[in-house]
Write an enzyme that holds these catalytic residues in place. Structure first.
Site, PDB file in Angstrom:
ATOM      1  N   TYR A 135    -103.606 -43.337  -6.749  1.00  0.00           N
ATOM      2  CA  TYR A 135    -102.784 -42.184  -6.773  1.00  0.00           C
ATOM      3  C   TYR A 135    -103.108 -41.188  -5.447  1.00  0.00           C
ATOM      4  O   TYR A 135    -102.141 -40.344  -5.401  1.00  0.00           O
ATOM      5  CB  TYR A 135    -103.215 -41.203  -8.046  1.00  0.00           C
ATOM      6  CG  TYR A 135    -102.455 -41.668  -9.310  1.00  0.00           C
ATOM      7  CD1 TYR A 135    -102.421 -43.049  -9.827  1.00  0.00           C
ATOM      8  CD2 TYR A 135    -101.835 -40.962 -10.040  1.00  0.00           C
ATOM      9  CE1 TYR A 135    -101.881 -43.325 -10.909  1.00  0.00           C
ATOM     10  CE2 TYR A 135    -101.137 -41.114 -11.235  1.00  0.00           C
ATOM     11  CZ  TYR A 135    -101.167 -42.300 -11.688  1.00  0.00           C
ATOM     12  OH  TYR A 135    -100.439 -42.799 -12.711  1.00  0.00           O
ATOM     13  N   LYS A 195    -109.873 -55.247 -11.578  1.00  0.00           N
ATOM     14  CA  LYS A 195    -109.110 -56.515 -11.014  1.00  0.00           C
ATOM     15  C   LYS A 195    -109.850 -56.817 -10.026  1.00  0.00           C
ATOM     16  O   LYS A 195    -109.252 -57.011  -8.739  1.00  0.00           O
ATOM     17  CB  LYS A 195    -107.515 -55.875 -10.655  1.00  0.00           C
ATOM     18  CG  LYS A 195    -106.556 -56.874 -10.331  1.00  0.00           C
ATOM     19  CD  LYS A 195    -106.031 -57.765 -11.378  1.00  0.00           C
ATOM     20  CE  LYS A 195    -105.275 -58.883 -11.147  1.00  0.00           C
ATOM     21  NZ  LYS A 195    -104.665 -59.693 -12.176  1.00  0.00           N
ATOM     22  N   ASP A 227    -105.229 -57.213 -16.900  1.00  0.00           N
ATOM     23  CA  ASP A 227    -104.008 -58.029 -17.427  1.00  0.00           C
ATOM     24  C   ASP A 227    -104.566 -58.703 -18.913  1.00  0.00           C
ATOM     25  O   ASP A 227    -103.843 -58.362 -19.683  1.00  0.00           O
ATOM     26  CB  ASP A 227    -103.674 -59.136 -16.612  1.00  0.00           C
ATOM     27  CG  ASP A 227    -104.681 -60.175 -15.855  1.00  0.00           C
ATOM     28  OD1 ASP A 227    -105.762 -59.889 -16.015  1.00  0.00           O
ATOM     29  OD2 ASP A 227    -104.110 -60.835 -15.070  1.00  0.00           O
ATOM     30  N   ASP A 251    -103.838 -45.055 -16.882  1.00  0.00           N
ATOM     31  CA  ASP A 251    -102.732 -44.557 -17.068  1.00  0.00           C
ATOM     32  C   ASP A 251    -101.698 -45.652 -17.927  1.00  0.00           C
ATOM     33  O   ASP A 251    -101.208 -45.331 -18.978  1.00  0.00           O
ATOM     34  CB  ASP A 251    -101.935 -44.204 -15.842  1.00  0.00           C
ATOM     35  CG  ASP A 251    -100.318 -43.543 -15.986  1.00  0.00           C
ATOM     36  OD1 ASP A 251    -100.114 -42.948 -16.915  1.00  0.00           O
ATOM     37  OD2 ASP A 251     -99.414 -44.249 -15.240  1.00  0.00           O
ATOM     38  N   ASP A 255    -101.184 -45.648 -22.363  1.00  0.00           N
ATOM     39  CA  ASP A 255     -99.838 -45.420 -23.061  1.00  0.00           C
ATOM     40  C   ASP A 255     -99.755 -46.694 -24.191  1.00  0.00           C
ATOM     41  O   ASP A 255     -98.977 -46.639 -25.118  1.00  0.00           O
ATOM     42  CB  ASP A 255     -98.527 -45.650 -22.016  1.00  0.00           C
ATOM     43  CG  ASP A 255     -97.858 -44.407 -21.761  1.00  0.00           C
ATOM     44  OD1 ASP A 255     -98.583 -43.267 -21.767  1.00  0.00           O
ATOM     45  OD2 ASP A 255     -96.665 -44.335 -21.610  1.00  0.00           O
TER      46      ASP A 255
HETATM   47  C1  IPM Z   1     -99.889 -39.105 -17.384  1.00  0.00           C
HETATM   48  C2  IPM Z   1     -98.676 -39.037 -16.284  1.00  0.00           C
HETATM   49  C3  IPM Z   1     -98.985 -38.657 -15.014  1.00  0.00           C
HETATM   50  C4  IPM Z   1     -99.999 -39.892 -14.549  1.00  0.00           C
HETATM   51  C5  IPM Z   1     -97.680 -38.550 -14.159  1.00  0.00           C
HETATM   52  C6  IPM Z   1     -96.687 -37.587 -14.684  1.00  0.00           C
HETATM   53  C7  IPM Z   1     -98.264 -38.114 -12.811  1.00  0.00           C
HETATM   54  O1  IPM Z   1     -98.115 -40.551 -16.461  1.00  0.00           O
HETATM   55  O2  IPM Z   1    -100.765 -37.851 -17.201  1.00  0.00           O
HETATM   56  O3  IPM Z   1    -100.332 -40.208 -17.919  1.00  0.00           O
HETATM   57  O4  IPM Z   1     -99.444 -40.673 -14.017  1.00  0.00           O
HETATM   58  O5  IPM Z   1    -100.969 -39.655 -14.203  1.00  0.00           O
HETATM   59 MN    MN Z   2     -98.776 -41.699 -18.099  1.00  0.00          MN
END
Ligand code: IPM
Ligand code: MN
Ligand code: NAD
Length: 361
Positions: A135, A195, A227, A251, A255
């Site tokens: 990032y 990884k 993975d 990240d 999710d």
């Molecule tokens: C998160 C989001 C952010 C990230 C983006 C919007 C920059 O996906 O906070 O999880 O990738 O960190």
């Molecule tokens: Mn995110």
């Protein structure tokens, strides 16, 4: 106690309004000040993170953040895109430690897309390093073709990079968290996700996490490739306790973990620096597909406000009041559409916030 309130874009203003409602109802003496951020700030001031917004967050004890981004900004130069606002806040405030707890509340076991046995009683903590990795690695860019246009670029690149101190400090955060959870009955285990089989950066990560782990003989450490971790998260999520990983993998895995709790609308987060100053936001984004319709689930944001009270404002009791109130409204059967199932009552964003306020007692 000074709180910067940054609602942002899309569903951001809707969900933050509900969290502010809940904070107001606590009758604690907060000073809350709002500012524009993301696309909303770009539209008004030509920049997604205006100096005044950054300063407000720097001066506050904590920041309550909604979400940023919308498809309509996708063609802007990268430094002007809304997402740069949240990245800039994280970097400028040094918010390197991101806590994303995935807890499946008993009332929501049937909202998850996984079988109830797999998620029932789930309580895991993903710790994501937040100010390093690909990032923020330099160099990055696109090599522009002779015609000077990006569509004709020859190649693009981002650099994955971690330094020793960056890995050491996040590893300590993870082991300390596992210790705290162990004291409360947890198994005392850290899974470091990497990884290392392919990437130098993550062999380095693995070596340093192992070194730091030697200082915590009471905590079990295991290593898993990312993975496999993605697979294990949906196969047997309860085998995890604390997961520590880099910015990018964290990240993605968080999710995925969100669905173990029933919905991405349930996953709060805390991003802390070494002074316990923090930014608190739901793990999801601005959800442009449902913005402005009163459909968004505000609970991840409300639960993030509870984390803010606990971590940055030293108000543990108020944090628990909010968490109990959230469980109470779920027990009443109230559900936003993302967690709705047969036999429960569908409510909108504001009704959900009102119900949490009512349930504070
Ligand atoms: C998160 C989001 C952010 C990230 C983006 C919007 C920059 O996906 O906070 O999880 O990738 O960190
Ligand atoms: Mn995110
Ligand atoms: P998203 O998280 O915004 O939405 C993904 C899906 O989840 C959508 O179907 C959305 O409707 C749903 N969803 C998300 N939050 C919800 C909630 N509270 N209640 C009910 N449903 C919810 O991810 P995306 O669609 O990939 O990204 C949209 C925008 O948000 C992009 O511009 C992205 O860059 C941005 N984003 C910002 C942040 C942040 O501000 N920290 C985080 C992630 C994505």
């Amino acid at each position: 106690m000074k709180i910067a309130v940054l609602p942002g874009d899309g569903i951001g203003p809707e969900i933050v309004a509900e969290a502010v409602k809940v904070l107001d109802a606590l009758d604690l003496s907060f000073e809350m000040e709002s500012a524009l951020v993301g696309g909303a700030a770009f539209d008004a001031h030509g920049h997604p993170l205006p100096e005044a917004t950054l300063q407000l967050a720097k001066d506050a004890d904590a920041t309550l953040f909604g979400a940023v981004g919308d498809w309509k900004y996708d063609t802007l130069d990268r430094p002007l895109r809304p997402e740069q606002a949240i990245l800039g806040l994280r970097k400028n405030l040094g918010l390197f430690a991101n806590f994303r707890p995935a807890i499946c509340y008993p009332q929501l076991v049937d909202a998850s897309s996984l079988k109830r046995d797999l998620v029932s009683g789930l309580d895991i903590l993903i710790i994501r390093e937040l100010t390093g990795d690909i990032y923020f690695g330099q160099p990055r860019g696109r090599r522009i073709a002779t015609d000077g246009h990006f569509p004709g670029a020859e190649e693009a690149f981002d650099t994955m990079r971690y330094s020793r101190p960056e890995i050491e400090r996040i590893a300590h955060v993870a082991f300390e968290a596992a210790r705290k959870r162990k004291a409360a009955g947890g198994p005392g285990r850290v899974t470091s996700v990497d990884k290392a089989n392919v990437l130098e950066t993550f062999q380095f990560w693995k070596d340093i996490v192992t070194e730091v782990g030697a200082q915590y003989p009471d905590i079990a450490l295991d290593h898993m490739y990312v993975d496999n971790a993605a697979m294990q998260l949906v196969k047997a999520p309860k085998k995890f306790d604390v997961v520590v990983t880099g910015n990018m993998f964290g990240d993605i895995l968080s999710d995925a973990a969100a669905m173990l709790t029933g919905s991405i609308g349930m996953l709060p987060s805390a991003s802390l620096n070494d002074r316990n100053q923090g930014l608190y936001e739901p793990s999801h984004g601005s959800a442009p597909d449902i913005a402005g319709k009163g459909l968004a689930n505000p609970l991840a944001t409300i639960l993030s406000a509870a984390m803010m009270l606990r971590f940055s404002l030293n108000q543990e009791e108020a944090a628990r009041r909010i968490e109990s109130a959230v469980q109470a409204v779920l027990a009443q059967g109230l559900r936003t559409p993302d967690i709705w199932s047969e036999g429960t009552t569908k409510v909108g964003t504001a009704q959900m916030g009102d119900a949490v306020v009512q349930a504070l007692g």
